[in-house]
Design a protein around this motif. Structure first.
Motif, short mmCIF file in Angstrom:
data_model
loop_
_atom_site.label_atom_id
_atom_site.label_comp_id
_atom_site.label_asym_id
_atom_site.label_seq_id
_atom_site.Cartn_x
_atom_site.Cartn_y
_atom_site.Cartn_z
N THR A 123 0.83 -1.20 0.00
CA THR A 123 0.00 0.00 0.00
C THR A 123 0.87 1.25 0.00
OG1 THR A 123 -1.75 -1.17 1.17
CG2 THR A 123 -1.84 1.22 1.22
N LEU A 149 0.79 4.04 -2.95
CA LEU A 149 0.55 5.46 -2.68
C LEU A 149 1.69 6.32 -3.21
CD1 LEU A 149 -0.90 5.33 0.94
CD2 LEU A 149 -2.15 5.86 -1.17
N LYS A 158 -7.33 9.79 -7.61
CA LYS A 158 -8.27 8.78 -7.12
C LYS A 158 -8.38 7.62 -8.10
CE LYS A 158 -12.92 8.25 -5.30
NZ LYS A 158 -14.19 8.87 -5.02
N ALA A 208 -5.12 5.56 -8.01
CA ALA A 208 -5.08 4.71 -6.81
C ALA A 208 -6.02 3.52 -6.96
CB ALA A 208 -5.45 5.54 -5.58
N THR A 236 -8.13 2.75 -2.07
CA THR A 236 -9.13 3.81 -2.08
C THR A 236 -8.58 4.99 -1.29
OG1 THR A 236 -10.89 2.17 -2.12
CG2 THR A 236 -11.50 4.41 -1.49
N ILE A 237 -8.49 6.14 -1.96
CA ILE A 237 -8.04 7.34 -1.26
C ILE A 237 -9.16 8.37 -1.29
CG2 ILE A 237 -5.59 7.01 -1.66
CD1 ILE A 237 -5.73 9.08 -3.89
N ASP A 238 -9.20 9.15 -0.25
CA ASP A 238 -10.17 10.23 -0.14
C ASP A 238 -9.55 11.48 -0.76
OD1 ASP A 238 -12.17 11.98 0.61
OD2 ASP A 238 -11.58 12.03 2.73
N SER A 273 -7.72 13.80 1.37
CA SER A 273 -6.42 13.42 1.93
C SER A 273 -5.26 13.86 1.04
CB SER A 273 -6.35 11.91 2.14
OG SER A 273 -6.30 11.23 0.89
N ILE A 316 0.05 12.74 0.04
CA ILE A 316 -1.11 11.89 0.29
C ILE A 316 -0.99 11.31 1.69
CG2 ILE A 316 -2.41 9.85 -0.43
CD1 ILE A 316 -1.17 10.17 -3.22
N HIS A 332 -2.90 8.59 4.28
CA HIS A 332 -3.81 7.45 4.18
C HIS A 332 -3.68 6.63 5.45
CE1 HIS A 332 -6.04 4.21 2.18
NE2 HIS A 332 -5.12 3.37 2.63
#
Length: 129
Positions: free
Chosen positions: A26, A30, A64, A67, A73-75, A78, A99, A101
């Motif tokens: 992860t 990212l 997004k 990713a 899944t990223i907001d 963020s 980023i 997370h």
């Protein structure tokens, strides 16, 4: 009898290794998303522009989507974007992406050290063209 004694330790090692690898993967995903997003901002690309001009909402949508290709899944909240940043002690003129997370384990009852989530933070810079 011996198997019953060894099984819990074996399972803890097995699932601990799997979760550590997921955490590492992860973080790598990212970082790749941050690099691709900074490049998209720095080198004008259609995915990060609206009417030929840099657009932060388009950049966030690009990040997004990138990713999601890594199954992460990223907001969009963020993401921190700076289109004219000073990076690594150099003068301004860089596109910078940061980023944040929170990695969550799928086995919080078994791996209590990761149960509360682990905060990940990646950053990437790319020169503006």
């Amino acid at each position: 009898m011996e198997f019953a004694l060894v099984l819990p330790v074996f399972l803890l090692m097995l699932f601990g290794t799997i979760e550590f690898c997921r955490l590492f993967w992860t973080t790598h995903a990212l970082h790749d998303v941050a690099i691709a997003t900074a490049r998209c901002m720095g080198v004008p690309q259609l995915e990060c522009e609206a009417d030929g001009v840099y657009s932060a909402p388009e950049v966030k949508a690009f990040a997004k989507e990138t990713a999601a290709g890594w199954f992460v899944t990223i907001d969009p909240a963020s993401l921190q974007l700076d289109h004219d940043a000073a990076c690594h002690g150099l003068a301004a003129g860089f596109s910078r992406v940061e980023i944040t997370h929170q990695f969550a384990t799928v086995l919080p009852a078994l791996l209590t050290s990761l149960a509360g989530g682990t905060d990940l933070k990646v950053e990437a810079c790319y020169t503006n063209h």
